[in-house]
Design an enzyme around this catalytic site. Structure first.
Site, mmCIF file in Angstrom:
data_model
loop_
_atom_site.group_PDB
_atom_site.id
_atom_site.type_symbol
_atom_site.label_atom_id
_atom_site.label_comp_id
_atom_site.label_asym_id
_atom_site.label_seq_id
_atom_site.Cartn_x
_atom_site.Cartn_y
_atom_site.Cartn_z
ATOM 1 N N ASP A 124 0.855 -1.173 0.000
ATOM 2 C CA ASP A 124 0.000 0.000 0.000
ATOM 3 C C ASP A 124 0.901 1.237 0.000
ATOM 4 O OD1 ASP A 124 -2.314 1.644 0.466
ATOM 5 O OD2 ASP A 124 -1.762 1.687 2.577
ATOM 6 N N ASP A 126 -0.325 5.038 1.018
ATOM 7 C CA ASP A 126 -0.620 5.978 2.084
ATOM 8 C C ASP A 126 -0.578 5.308 3.456
ATOM 9 O OD1 ASP A 126 -2.001 8.639 0.613
ATOM 10 O OD2 ASP A 126 -2.106 6.773 -0.515
#
Length: 332
Positions: A124, A126
């Protein structure tokens, strides 16, 4: 020498250990043994790792009725790792390690990918590869920060459908100038350990990619700066020099993230045992569960509870420790 008599610094243990191999702590001291059959492995990792952490874990393993052994400790920078082999893999032990009130991280897995065997890392972006939620930063500059941040938090805790929540958040950005995207992109704080993880993995032949519910404008910066092999992220719709409040194309949600792992695994011909996924939010869980090793980093409670490995104190250097532990186990 029993474990209770070992020095307080793990680095000082090495003078008491054989140069390599597998060890056991007994009343008589530390003894080298042939590598036993292990159905699980415990990793204890941290700059403040101390004998009491190892002793408490050994006691817990034995109280659960499992035999154990110890591999020679190793360091990644200033972070020490102790690997304990166990005669079984226990979900109870996994949860016990996740809730210990320690300044170190612990994990229990059935097996580990090997750093030197190459593979695929999909993470991922963020709050995982970087320390911010980019949409929250855009919203702050656009004057709608509080509204957007509240929805982001609910989505990451699994309380809202991710795709719907993203559309709602992006709609609040309608008519914001695209110049604020460059403002955010100019100062993206990387998660500590990211650069080392990417360089270490790529040097060992790994492919490293991002699957993000965030935006290509920012994932592209990481790809260019770090030499990432692939990015899968959302595209903000733009009209002239302003945002329209819409997202172009399909939204990268939980399903797409898990699908991306499989697509890239096939593209790069990576073994099922050599895939790693890293994330922090509820929309990362399918991706984490699809990988051979799923690592939750500074994650929301629902993710920490369900993930195979939950890192609370360390940063992305923990993944290097886990992969090097895989090498150590294979070579012993």
């Amino acid at each position: 020498m029993p474990i209770s008599a070992l020095p307080e610094q793990i680095a000082d243990w090495l003078v008491h250990f054989p140069a390599s191999g597998v060890l056991q702590f007994t009343d008589r001291g530390i003894e080298a043994v042939d590598k036993p059959e292990c159905d699980g492995y415990v990793m204890l990792m941290g700059a403040t790792l101390a004998p009491e952490h190892v002793a408490a874990t050994l006691k817990q393993i034995r109280d659960m009725g499992m035999a154990t052994c110890c591999f020679v400790p190793f360091a990644v920078g200033e972070v020490w790792t102790v690997v304990l082999g166990t005669s079984a893999h226990s979900s109870d032990l996994m949860q016990w390690l996740k809730v210990q009130d320690w300044s170190i991280d612990g994990a229990h897995v059935a097996e580990l990918p090997r750093l030197q065997a190459g593979g695929l890392i999909l993470m991922d972006m963020d709050s995982t590869a970087i320390q911010i939620e980019c949409i929250d930063e855009i919203a702050r500059l656009a004057g709608v920060g509080e509204q957007v941040a509240a929805v982001t938090a609910a989505a990451m805790h699994g309380k809202l459908d991710f795709a719907e929540s993203l559309r709602n958040r992006v709609a609040l950005l309608k008519d914001a100038p695209i110049s604020i995207l460059d403002q955010v992109a100019a100062d993206i704080p990387l998660m500590p350990g990211l650069t080392d993880l990417v360089s270490t993995a790529k040097a060992a032949g790994w492919k490293v990619a991002i699957a993000s519910g965030g935006f290509t404008h920012f994932a592209g910066v990481l790809q260019r700066n770090l030499g990432l092999d692939h990015i899968e992220s959302n595209v903000l719709d733009i009209d002239g020099d302003h945002l329209t409040g819409k997202v172009n194309g399909r939204i990268v949600d939980a399903k797409v993230k898990a699908e991306t792992l499989k697509v890239l695994q096939e593209r790069y011909q990576v073994s099922d045992k050599q895939t790693v996924a890293i994330g922090d939010g509820a929309n990362d869980l399918p991706m984490l569960k699809a990988a051979a090793l799923g690592v939750a980093i500074h994650a929301k409670p629902v993710v920490r509870e369900q993930a195979q490995v939950a890192i609370r104190h360390m940063n992305l250097e923990a993944v290097i420790c886990l992969l090097q532990a895989g090498d150590l186990i294979a070579k012993a």
